[in-house]
Design a protein around this motif. Structure first.
Motif, PDB file in Angstrom:
ATOM      1  N   TYR A 269      -6.584  -5.343   4.264  1.00  0.00           N
ATOM      2  CA  TYR A 269      -5.424  -4.468   4.452  1.00  0.00           C
ATOM      3  C   TYR A 269      -5.824  -3.189   5.183  1.00  0.00           C
ATOM      4  O   TYR A 269      -5.232  -2.833   6.199  1.00  0.00           O
TER       5      TYR A 269
ATOM      6  N   GLU B 290       1.683  -6.852  -1.889  1.00  0.00           N
ATOM      7  CA  GLU B 290       1.194  -6.852  -0.514  1.00  0.00           C
ATOM      8  C   GLU B 290      -0.117  -7.605  -0.373  1.00  0.00           C
ATOM      9  O   GLU B 290      -0.299  -8.369   0.575  1.00  0.00           O
ATOM     10  N   TYR B 291      -1.076  -7.377  -1.296  1.00  0.00           N
ATOM     11  CA  TYR B 291      -2.356  -8.068  -1.173  1.00  0.00           C
ATOM     12  C   TYR B 291      -3.000  -8.208  -2.546  1.00  0.00           C
ATOM     13  O   TYR B 291      -2.563  -7.623  -3.532  1.00  0.00           O
TER      14      TYR B 291
ATOM     15  N   ARG C  49       1.740  -2.113  -0.939  1.00  0.00           N
ATOM     16  CA  ARG C  49       1.272  -1.571   0.345  1.00  0.00           C
ATOM     17  C   ARG C  49       0.633  -0.201   0.193  1.00  0.00           C
ATOM     18  O   ARG C  49      -0.005   0.318   1.127  1.00  0.00           O
TER      19      ARG C  49
ATOM     20  N   LEU D 281      -4.260 -11.700   3.189  1.00  0.00           N
ATOM     21  CA  LEU D 281      -3.895 -10.601   2.296  1.00  0.00           C
ATOM     22  C   LEU D 281      -3.534 -11.109   0.904  1.00  0.00           C
ATOM     23  O   LEU D 281      -3.779 -10.423  -0.096  1.00  0.00           O
TER      24      LEU D 281
END
Length: 552
Positions: free
Chosen positions: A101, A269-270, A295, A354
């Protein structure tokens, strides 16, 4: 007489009423400064913890009724969020899965400044108040004054406090301001760049002189890490660009707080590995963790994660495969043979880099000793052994001249009590061992024992809460004074810094070293004096977790 009264009223109207009203406005400005400061404090607090806060701001001023005298219209105040602006982090690279990321490319976020201003009749020089990039600013004509410590850069810490939501209140009545944590930052992400400056670009309502003053102590010329501060004028915001020295590891925290609107919870997000790493033994259960992040790199709850052994021996049993409040999912790994296993976890319908995280687990078989313990032989030539969960009653003889008992490469476990139930908030480590030579025996309890009447194996357990808070840190040293009787010779608490370095695998912790204890432990001096120059037998009576023990 009537004319004299009218003349007096006219004089009061022209001179006294403006002075009275200016005094009312000045006092109201002080109240507003405090109220807006409370909103600022709520934003700062909720950038690190999940909660809601409510405050009241008295927007404007109603002038008191004065017989035969005239007042101007009520003075309105306005509390609002300015339009969206863009925050950009440049040239920041992280290690591990976070590096998928934070890979050095620009990462952009949206934020707003909160502003208050009043339309006073007399106090024309009243300032505007701003909550801007985590700071509280008093803005006068031609001068911006800091009313809080700047947060944006503090040494090697980067703090991005993002404001979400839409707020627009005007008039003279009290306005209720609700502040909600959207994505609080509990942990920092380590980012760096070996060759290029790490860049931070933020929208700001303040000017160049304010930021030069606010960040003066952070400049490289003053011993800090900021090499450049540049503000470019614009509308509705100016743009602040900071550059930080390369080849330095910075601790990045990014948080989102909602003001005046609904909470904007972060979407997943990841995925990253959790805090459990290391090795295990054949037949032993080992906890495996993964953390779902948004994020902003903060944990996300209620996300379904799938995990499996994709290479090597062993299998997984899900303990909780939906992320908890800390964003963590947990599995138990076990293998019936030695080798190296790769465990892969994913989330989402089409996981990419991710949404995927992997970790390796080294499984060793050990060797059977005469007392049934699966450990390598402990000899003077190799005074190191790896201990794993619940392998107890194991003894090593012939250990010569022990000046220290050091623990390294730990794995704490969330198994608690006889039922071995997972506690998602805490991890435990238990260790109880005797050191024997001839008729003399000492017992060391990590951490404190609750009963030494019969079996010397009832331990509370060293505990680490999520985020690095330690409890039950006492180590007790006993000496045997009878067949089943032990006398306490000393105790002391291991320091949190020594424990955290041990946990993070940056340094071992020596149980016989006074430096590991916050206020010392008189028992360890006596025990070290006993072991030094002698050949002893070390017998582990209780163990929960995993660590490498070195006696030398």
């Amino acid at each position: 007489m009537f004319g004299l009264v009218m003349l007096l009223l006219a004089s009061l109207q022209a001179t006294a009423v403006p002075i009275w009203n200016e005094d009312i406005e000045f006092r109201h400005d002080g109240e507003v400064r405090s109220s807006v400061g409370d909103v600022h404090d709520d934003i700062v607090e909720l950038s690190t913890r999940r909660a809601d806060r409510s405050n009241t701001v008295e927007l404007g001023v109603r002038y008191p009724t004065r017989p035969f005298l005239l007042n101007p219209p009520d003075a309105n105040g306005r509390l609002r969020t300015l339009p969206n602006g863009t925050v950009t982090l440049s040239n920041a690279t992280a290690a591990g899965e976070a590096g998928d990321y934070f890979d050095g490319t620009d990462r952009s976020f949206v934020t707003r400044t909160v502003a208050y201003e009043a339309d006073y009749s007399e106090y024309r020089s009243a300032p505007r108040y701003l909550i801007d990039n985590g700071g509280l600013i008093e803005q006068h004509e031609g001068a911006d004054l800091a009313r809080s410590d700047p947060m944006l850069v503090d040494g090697t810490r980067i703090n991005l406090v993002l404001v979400h939501g839409s707020l627009s209140r005007s008039g003279v009545r009290d306005a209720s301001v609700m502040t909600r944590a959207g994505s609080p930052s509990a942990d920092a992400t380590a980012v760096s760049n070996e060759s290029s400056p790490v860049g931070i670009t933020v929208p700001t309502a303040a000017g160049q002189s304010y930021w030069e003053s606010a960040l003066g102590d952070e400049l490289a010329s003053a011993g800090g890490y900021v090499t450049s501060i540049r503000v470019t004028a614009g509308e509705p915001y100016n743009t602040l660009r900071l550059e930080l020295r390369p080849n330095v590891t910075y601790r990045l925290r990014t948080a989102q707080v909602s003001v005046g609107g609904d909470r904007a919870d972060g979407a997943p997000e990841y995925l990253t590995r959790g805090e459990t790493t290391g090795t295990t033994a054949v037949g032993e259960h080992r906890e495996v963790e993964y953390v779902v992040r948004d994020r902003f790199s903060n944990p996300v709850a209620d996300v379904d994660v799938e995990a499996a052994v994709v290479d090597g021996p062993g299998e997984l049993v899900a303990a909780n495969d939906t992320s908890d409040d800390d964003g963590t999912v947990r599995y138990r790994y076990v293998s019936d043979r030695a080798g190296t296993a790769t465990v892969r976890a994913t989330f989402g319908s089409a996981p990419g880099a991710l949404e995927t995280a992997e970790q390796s687990i080294a499984v060793h078989s050990g060797s059977e000793s005469t007392d049934g313990c699966r450990f390598p032989r402990w000899t003077a030539a190799d005074p190191t052994v790896r201990l794993t969960n619940a392998q107890e009653g194991c003894a090593w003889s012939g250990v010569e001249s022990v000046d220290g008992v050091s623990l390294s490469d730990p794995n704490l476990t969330s198994l608690t009590g006889a039922n071995e139930e997972f506690d998602p908030k805490r991890q435990y480590f238990r260790l109880g061992f005797t050191v024997e030579s001839g008729d003399t025996a000492y017992y060391v309890a990590v951490t404190r024992t609750t009963d030494l009447a019969s079996d010397v194996v009832d331990l509370d357990g060293l505990t680490r809460s999520y985020g690095g808070s330690w409890s039950n840190t006492n180590v007790q040293v006993y000496r045997r004074v009878g067949d089943q009787a032990f006398e306490l010779r000393g105790e002391g608490a291991l320091s949190s810094s020594a424990l955290e370095e041990w946990y993070q695998r940056t340094r071992s912790v020596d149980l016989l070293d006074q430096a590991a204890y916050g206020s010392g432990n008189p028992g360890v001096d006596e025990l070290r004096s006993f072991t030094s120059g002698r050949t002893v037998t070390i017998r582990f009576l209780e163990f929960h977790g995993a660590t490498t023990v070195t006696a030398a």
